[in-house]
Enzyme design. Structure first.
Site, PDB file in Angstrom:
ATOM      1  N   GLY A   1      10.011  13.138   6.367  1.00 12.70           N
ATOM      2  CA  GLY A   1      11.133  13.067   5.496  1.00 12.70           C
ATOM      3  C   GLY A   1      10.863  13.081   4.013  1.00 12.70           C
TER       4      GLY A   1
ATOM      5  N   GLN B   1      11.855  12.085  -4.836  1.00 14.67           N
ATOM      6  CA  GLN B   1      10.240  12.080  -4.742  1.00 14.67           C
ATOM      7  C   GLN B   1       9.675  13.234  -5.427  1.00 14.67           C
ATOM      8  OE1 GLN B   1      10.718  11.114  -0.290  1.00 14.67           O
ATOM      9  NE2 GLN B   1       8.555  10.096  -1.019  1.00 14.67           N
TER      10      GLN B   1
ATOM     11  N   CYS C   1       4.756   6.353   3.204  1.00 14.63           N
ATOM     12  CA  CYS C   1       5.675   6.998   2.336  1.00 14.63           C
ATOM     13  C   CYS C   1       4.645   8.091   1.407  1.00 14.63           C
ATOM     14  CB  CYS C   1       6.356   5.945   1.389  1.00 14.63           C
ATOM     15  SG  CYS C   1       7.222   6.893  -0.015  1.00 14.63           S
ATOM     16  N   LEU C   2       5.118   9.177   1.263  1.00 15.83           N
ATOM     17  CA  LEU C   2       4.391  10.091   0.524  1.00 15.83           C
ATOM     18  C   LEU C   2       4.221   9.822  -0.977  1.00 15.83           C
ATOM     19  CD1 LEU C   2       5.994  13.354   2.206  1.00 15.83           C
ATOM     20  CD2 LEU C   2       3.682  12.656   2.704  1.00 15.83           C
TER      21      LEU C   2
ATOM     22  N   HIS D   1      14.817   4.988   5.576  1.00 21.39           N
ATOM     23  CA  HIS D   1      13.946   4.940   4.552  1.00 21.39           C
ATOM     24  C   HIS D   1      14.244   6.195   3.189  1.00 21.39           C
ATOM     25  CE1 HIS D   1       9.544   5.242   3.613  1.00 21.39           C
ATOM     26  NE2 HIS D   1       9.979   6.563   2.796  1.00 21.39           N
ATOM     27  N   GLU D   2      14.872   7.326   3.653  1.00 23.83           N
ATOM     28  CA  GLU D   2      15.326   8.470   2.945  1.00 23.83           C
ATOM     29  C   GLU D   2      16.311   8.038   2.035  1.00 23.83           C
ATOM     30  OE1 GLU D   2      12.858  10.100   2.436  1.00 23.83           O
ATOM     31  OE2 GLU D   2      12.030   9.971   4.406  1.00 23.83           O
TER      32      GLU D   2
ATOM     33  N   HIS E   1      15.479   5.426  -0.815  1.00 24.56           N
ATOM     34  CA  HIS E   1      14.799   6.509  -2.067  1.00 24.56           C
ATOM     35  C   HIS E   1      15.952   6.666  -3.019  1.00 24.56           C
ATOM     36  CE1 HIS E   1      10.588   6.915  -1.372  1.00 24.56           C
ATOM     37  NE2 HIS E   1      10.788   7.303  -0.166  1.00 24.56           N
TER      38      HIS E   1
HETATM   39  O1  GNR Z   1       6.359  10.985   6.386  1.00 28.43           O
HETATM   40  C1  GNR Z   1       6.793   9.735   6.278  1.00 28.43           C
HETATM   41  N1  GNR Z   1       6.717   9.142   7.404  1.00 28.43           N
HETATM   42  C2  GNR Z   1       7.501   7.823   7.770  1.00 28.43           C
HETATM   43  C3  GNR Z   1       6.586   7.255   8.664  1.00 28.43           C
HETATM   44  C4  GNR Z   1       7.652   5.823   8.952  1.00 28.43           C
HETATM   45  C5  GNR Z   1       8.647   5.716   8.358  1.00 28.43           C
HETATM   46  C6  GNR Z   1       9.105   6.423   7.306  1.00 28.43           C
HETATM   47  C7  GNR Z   1       8.414   7.528   7.002  1.00 28.43           C
HETATM   48  S1  GNR Z   1       9.223   8.774   5.612  1.00 28.43           S
HETATM   49  C8  GNR Z   1       7.474   9.353   5.313  1.00 28.43           C
HETATM   50  C9  GNR Z   1       7.846  10.526   4.398  1.00 28.43           C
HETATM   51  C10 GNR Z   1       8.553   9.904   2.977  1.00 28.43           C
HETATM   52  O2  GNR Z   1       7.844   9.259   2.257  1.00 28.43           O
HETATM   53  N2  GNR Z   1       9.810  10.062   2.918  1.00 28.43           N
HETATM   54  O3  GNR Z   1      10.505   9.357   1.946  1.00 28.43           O
HETATM   55 NI    NI Z   2       9.112   7.487   1.296  1.00 24.77          NI
END
Ligand code: GNR
Ligand code: NI
Length: 174
Positions: free
Chosen positions: A46, A51, A94-95, A136-137, A140
């Protein structure tokens, strides 16, 4: 398509509340495609516009495995319209918080409303990993990171280490 640089914490651009997209136009579609290319290259499942430094409510998601066909979601103005009372725990990463992983509790099912890449309103029922990822997205877009859902002790430790790594990086580059 273009791969965009991903911002890592600490950075005030990850803490802003993003503005809704007014119309899903060519610029927004281009952003969605660039975000997908960036996400696949990372690799990640995601990515949210803040980001890559864009304070707009745009996210992309694809939880397909590498041996499966791609199944991208392009979402503008996504929102949780209903969430289950039952929670599930997933190990999140999270990236923007590279190399840190922690268990996070979230509703395990949710109904998500969004505009697709043609501007069409859509609703989907999601569960499991997809539900976790979309929540999660959406976080953000409101300046919320997964570490905001864990203990303050763990959160502060992770953010402190990331800040320290950034300072070391800046010193090395100077
Ligand atoms: O790549 C991602 N893996 C992930 C694993 C578990 C829960 C959420 C994520 S999202 C993350 C990429 C990211 O930072 N998206 O904002
Ligand atoms: Ni993230």
């Amino acid at each position: 398509m273009a791969k965009l640089p991903i911002i890592t914490a600490p950075d005030p651009r990850l803490r802003r509340k993003c503005a809704p997209v007014e119309a899903v136009d060519k610029t927004v579609r281009r952003l969605m495609d660039d975000m997908l290319e960036t996400m696949y290259a990372a690799p990640g499942i995601g990515l949210a516009a803040p980001q890559v430094g864009i304070a707009r409510r745009v996210v992309v998601v694809d939880i397909a495995r590498e041996d499966e066909e791609r199944a991208p979601y392009r979402m503008a103005n996504p929102e949780v319209v209903e969430a289950s009372d039952t929670l599930a725990e997933y190990e999140e990463g999270c990236l923007s918080l590279p190399q840190y992983y922690e268990e996070v509790m979230r509703p395990d099912r949710a109904r998500i409303r969004y505009l697709d890449e043609t501007g069409e309103p859509r609703e989907v029922e999601v569960e499991g990993m997809l539900a976790t990822c979309i929540q999660h997205e959406i976080d953000h877009l409101d300046g919320i990171l997964f570490v905001d859902h864990i203990s303050k002790l763990k959160r502060d430790m992770i953010l402190r280490k990331l800040a320290k790594a950034k300072r070391a990086e800046a010193m090395a580059g100077a």
